[in-house]
Write an enzyme that holds these catalytic residues in place. Sequence first.
Site, PDB file in Angstrom:
ATOM      1  N   LEU A 535       6.991  -7.478  -4.595  1.00  0.00           N
ATOM      2  CA  LEU A 535       6.231  -8.145  -5.663  1.00  0.00           C
ATOM      3  C   LEU A 535       7.032  -8.211  -6.947  1.00  0.00           C
ATOM      4  O   LEU A 535       6.758  -9.009  -7.819  1.00  0.00           O
ATOM      5  CB  LEU A 535       4.926  -7.384  -5.935  1.00  0.00           C
ATOM      6  N   GLN A 537       9.924  -5.893  -9.756  1.00  0.00           N
ATOM      7  CA  GLN A 537      10.643  -4.685 -10.135  1.00  0.00           C
ATOM      8  C   GLN A 537       9.842  -3.997 -11.236  1.00  0.00           C
ATOM      9  O   GLN A 537       9.622  -4.582 -12.287  1.00  0.00           O
ATOM     10  CB  GLN A 537      12.026  -5.084 -10.649  1.00  0.00           C
ATOM     11  N   GLY A 538       9.386  -2.782 -10.968  1.00  0.00           N
ATOM     12  CA  GLY A 538       8.625  -2.076 -11.997  1.00  0.00           C
ATOM     13  C   GLY A 538       9.520  -1.141 -12.778  1.00  0.00           C
ATOM     14  O   GLY A 538      10.709  -1.074 -12.524  1.00  0.00           O
ATOM     15  N   ASP A 628      -9.797   4.708 -22.961  1.00  0.00           N
ATOM     16  CA  ASP A 628      -9.027   3.466 -23.174  1.00  0.00           C
ATOM     17  C   ASP A 628      -9.641   2.321 -22.368  1.00  0.00           C
ATOM     18  O   ASP A 628      -8.935   1.557 -21.729  1.00  0.00           O
ATOM     19  CB  ASP A 628      -7.556   3.690 -22.798  1.00  0.00           C
TER      20      ASP A 628
END
Length: 817
Positions: A535, A537-538, A628
């Site tokens: 999916l 590149q994190g 948050d």
Amino acid sequence: MDYKKNPWPMMLSFLFICLSLNNHPSLGVDTISADQPLSGDQTIISNGWSFELGFFTPDKSPRSNYYIGMWYKKNSRRTIVWVANRETPVSNRFSCELRISDGNLVLFNESQIPIWSTNLSSTSSGPLEAVLLDEGNFVLRDGSANSSKLLWQSFDNPTHTWLPGGKIAYNNKTKQNVQIISWKNSEDPAPGPFALELQQNTSSFIIRWNKSVPYWNSGPWDGKIFSWVPEMSRNYFTNVSYVSNENESYMTYSLYDPSIISGFVMDISGQIQQLSWLESTKQWNLLWSQPRTQCEVYAFCGPFGLCNQQSLAFCSCLQGFQATSSNNWNLSDFSAGCARKTSLQCGNDSLANGKRDEFWEMPNMKFPDHPQTVAVGNSSECESTCLNNCSCTAYAYGHHCSIWIGDLLNLKQLTSSDTSGGTLYLKLATSELSISPPSKKRMTLLLISGITSAIVLCASISMCIWQRKMSKRKENRQINERNQAHRMLHSESHVQELIDLGELKEEDEKGLDLPFYDLESIRVATGNFSDENKLGQGGYGPVYKGKLPSGQEIAHRNLVRLHGYCIEGSEKILLYEYMPNKSLDFFIFDQKQSMSLDWEMRFNIILGIARGILYLHQDSRLRIIHRDLKTSNILLDHKMNPKISDFGLARIVGDRQSEAITSKVAGTYGYMSPEYVIDGIFSIKSDVFSFGVVLLEIISGKRNTGFYKSEQAMSLLGYAWGLWTDNMLMDLMDETLQDTCIADQFVKCLNIGLLCVQANPSDRPTLSIVIKMLDGETVNLPTPKRPAFFIGRDQSSSTSSNKPESINEVTNSLEAR
Ligand SMILES: *[C@@H]1O[C@H](CO)[C@@H](O)[C@H](O)[C@H]1NC(C)=O
Ligand SMILES: *[C@@H]1O[C@H](CO)[C@@H](O)[C@H](O)[C@H]1NC(C)=O
Ligand SMILES: *[C@@H]1O[C@H](CO)[C@@H](O)[C@H](O)[C@H]1NC(C)=O
Ligand SMILES: *[C@@H]1O[C@H](CO)[C@@H](O)[C@H](O)[C@H]1NC(C)=O
Ligand SMILES: *[C@@H]1O[C@H](CO)[C@@H](O)[C@H](O)[C@H]1NC(C)=O
Ligand SMILES: *[C@@H]1O[C@H](CO)[C@@H](O)[C@H](O)[C@H]1NC(C)=O
Ligand SMILES: *[C@@H]1O[C@H](CO)[C@@H](O)[C@H](O)[C@H]1NC(C)=O
Ligand SMILES: *[C@@H]1O[C@H](CO)[C@@H](O)[C@H](O)[C@H]1NC(C)=O
Ligand SMILES: *[C@@H]1O[C@H](CO)[C@@H](O)[C@H](O)[C@H]1NC(C)=O
Ligand SMILES: *[C@@H]1O[C@H](CO)[C@@H](O)[C@H](O)[C@H]1NC(C)=O
Ligand SMILES: *[C@@H]1O[C@H](CO)[C@@H](O)[C@H](O)[C@H]1NC(C)=O
Ligand SMILES: *[C@@H]1O[C@H](CO)[C@@H](O)[C@H](O)[C@H]1NC(C)=O
């Protein structure tokens, strides 16, 4: 317990430089005069007891370095706001003296040599006195003349803090800037690399690194706020003003309520921060800080350091490099950086084994500054150009060949969604490359789909062990269900922490209450990590999509969670649930996308979010406060069911405790309740507030932050309240809902939304009541009171930004470790 995703570890402990409180014998006066010098443990105190001045030594300082400093008298934690001899400490304060000498205020060291002076050239006729004024200004003046004329003042010579009444000025005659400059590190007040100054021609603030490189700009002053610091509009008590005339231009500010203690600090983290003192917690509360993310600070990790916003520690050394011995990231001293573990072979004529240097591939990088362009035609020529030049440290080949000479500064790992970077090739000694091949270097994230189609196919031994655990759990289901949310958060934050520290090891398996997967089953699930399933590149490494035949029942259908993990050798994989439909904000704030969410779907989403939060809140023993909640943290599954994600800031409050106080307010502007922003108090009712904002955003299709509709209403909450009081309820509706909206459901939602955002936390309903209201069990809803943050024309502390997209929410995550 501290649950955080994105803490700024080195930052908060040094917000202001805090010291333990000592009892000093005071001179009992506010004045140093010719016959009354200051020495040893003596201090002077301003006449309203706001500030005190004397010798101090920074907390944690291993050496006894003494400085003349000024601190708040009333705070129970000593906070230094001004330092005289920043660069010239003394070691024995009892034989040093601060006294009036030759028309100046001078600090003499142990040898009676002047080491700091006010440096005035013109001598005054009368006897001089140095007075500590109650506003925090230390002034030198003629004591006899009773005149207000000041010969010298600390307000014109600030150090790292900008106090109310002080000026950040540009002198049009001398072309000199008055800057505030960070400390070098938490124990050394000498000027550090970061300086805030006024850029007169644009009436904005800029921060410079190393006296030269500007890396942050506040945007022009619009009369109320700096345009690129919309958070300032949430600030009720600061009155900033800009003055410009032929002699000088300056920014100054005052506090509407002088009893509030607040200041701006150029922090050692390279960020400008506005803080206010909370006596209830005896802590500084961060109101805002800029740049918002640590990696935006120039050269934050030093030479050959890598900044990664997604990592807990932010800074790491590049492959083949290690922290230098003088590198003291604990003290936020980022100038030191990293050094090579193995020196390059280049230029070594006695190459016995014939090994040359090689290149380490670093994908998705923001390139370092100062590249040099080389006119060569292809990447292999670019590579050999760098290889043959011993001062070359890296190259990149895109449309042309760039090489870097010397230190690499300001290198950043980009996230997968950011494609502005490229691949950098770092020159390393061959031995540094063979240690771990690139394919094993990074962590893999696996997003799995099909979890909800619960069919068990236990392929691996470790899975079976986990299954056994599950059946054992069944015996104690009652207790366990109560613990589940707690465990989930604990494991998730623990795993993330271990990964960030680079310490997740195979043996950790036992300690983690998370499903373990073997590599083989993950290989199968991802088609052997095929490109098809990649999916992107994190921050941690590549992200793959995969389908697992697992039958785990997920904790709750409205919560997204870390699903499992795998460690095999250096291969580390995290498994998250795959959400094909992005987050809620992608839909509701986009004119085109919002069409795909009709009223029924939105109502279901509201209900789903409410149930998700209730699940976190209802546990009687351990309540979880998310802290948050916002539309971008609501993910949608393939059926558009909402799932609450990102427990990075979530906190557990214990037994019967319904609220807690933090000194580190973290969350997202626009969604944080007033008691949380101002006093740091968070509770289930602060989550209710955030839920109310999300609800109003869903039904109106408008963001709370950056909202601008009319002079009267400068926030969505204010606008909604105005429509409520004017009985024009349907005007709030998102236009795309025109055809599908059910009017009485809409009114109910608006009513509930307004109930949730009421100023007084005790007026807000709990989520279980909200769900009853939404389900229609409650017929007559209470009438809401005026919301918090309702800012009308009379209160000028709001903004009329015409750049709403720039106000995009940014989680202001400021937890200390
Ligand atoms: C006092 O300062 C002078 C000048 O910087 C320096 O040479 C001297 O060593 C200092 N004395 C002591 C005792 O540190
Ligand atoms: C006073 O002048 C000396 C020598 O020019 C300089 O080193 C010092 O920084 C000056 N002190 C202040 C407070 O400006
Ligand atoms: C100085 O001013 C104060 C009030 O501002 C006054 O009480 C005092 O007498 C004055 N002293 C002299 C020497 O003028
Ligand atoms: C303002 O001045 C700086 C130099 O001091 C210059 O680099 C910058 O371009 C100027 N900006 C404008 C808008 O004139
Ligand atoms: C910092 O600035 C000085 C001069 O102002 C310069 O000599 C030095 O190279 C700079 N440091 C870096 C790392 O760029
Ligand atoms: C804000 O400060 C300016 C300048 O000091 C002053 O003129 C103005 O009255 C102040 N505004 C309020 C509301 O106090
Ligand atoms: C600064 O001074 C120059 C002359 O010294 C003048 O031309 C200019 O207008 C002044 N700038 C401002 C902002 O007043
Ligand atoms: C600018 O400085 C001159 C000379 O020091 C002074 O006469 C004038 O009043 C000043 N102007 C302002 C606006 O302060
Ligand atoms: C920095 O802090 C970590 C943990 O807080 C500690 O293990 C390490 O020794 C510290 N390093 C230095 C240089 O103080
Ligand atoms: C040169 O290479 C030899 C053999 O690899 C090594 O022993 C020596 O330390 C190197 N010299 C330098 C200056 O790197
Ligand atoms: C790169 O260019 C050089 C010279 O133009 C050429 O000899 C070489 O074959 C080229 N390499 C590739 C991979 O195209
Ligand atoms: C390396 O490259 C730099 C920049 O192109 C150049 O200035 C330097 O002379 C080169 N050094 C050698 C040894 O070729």
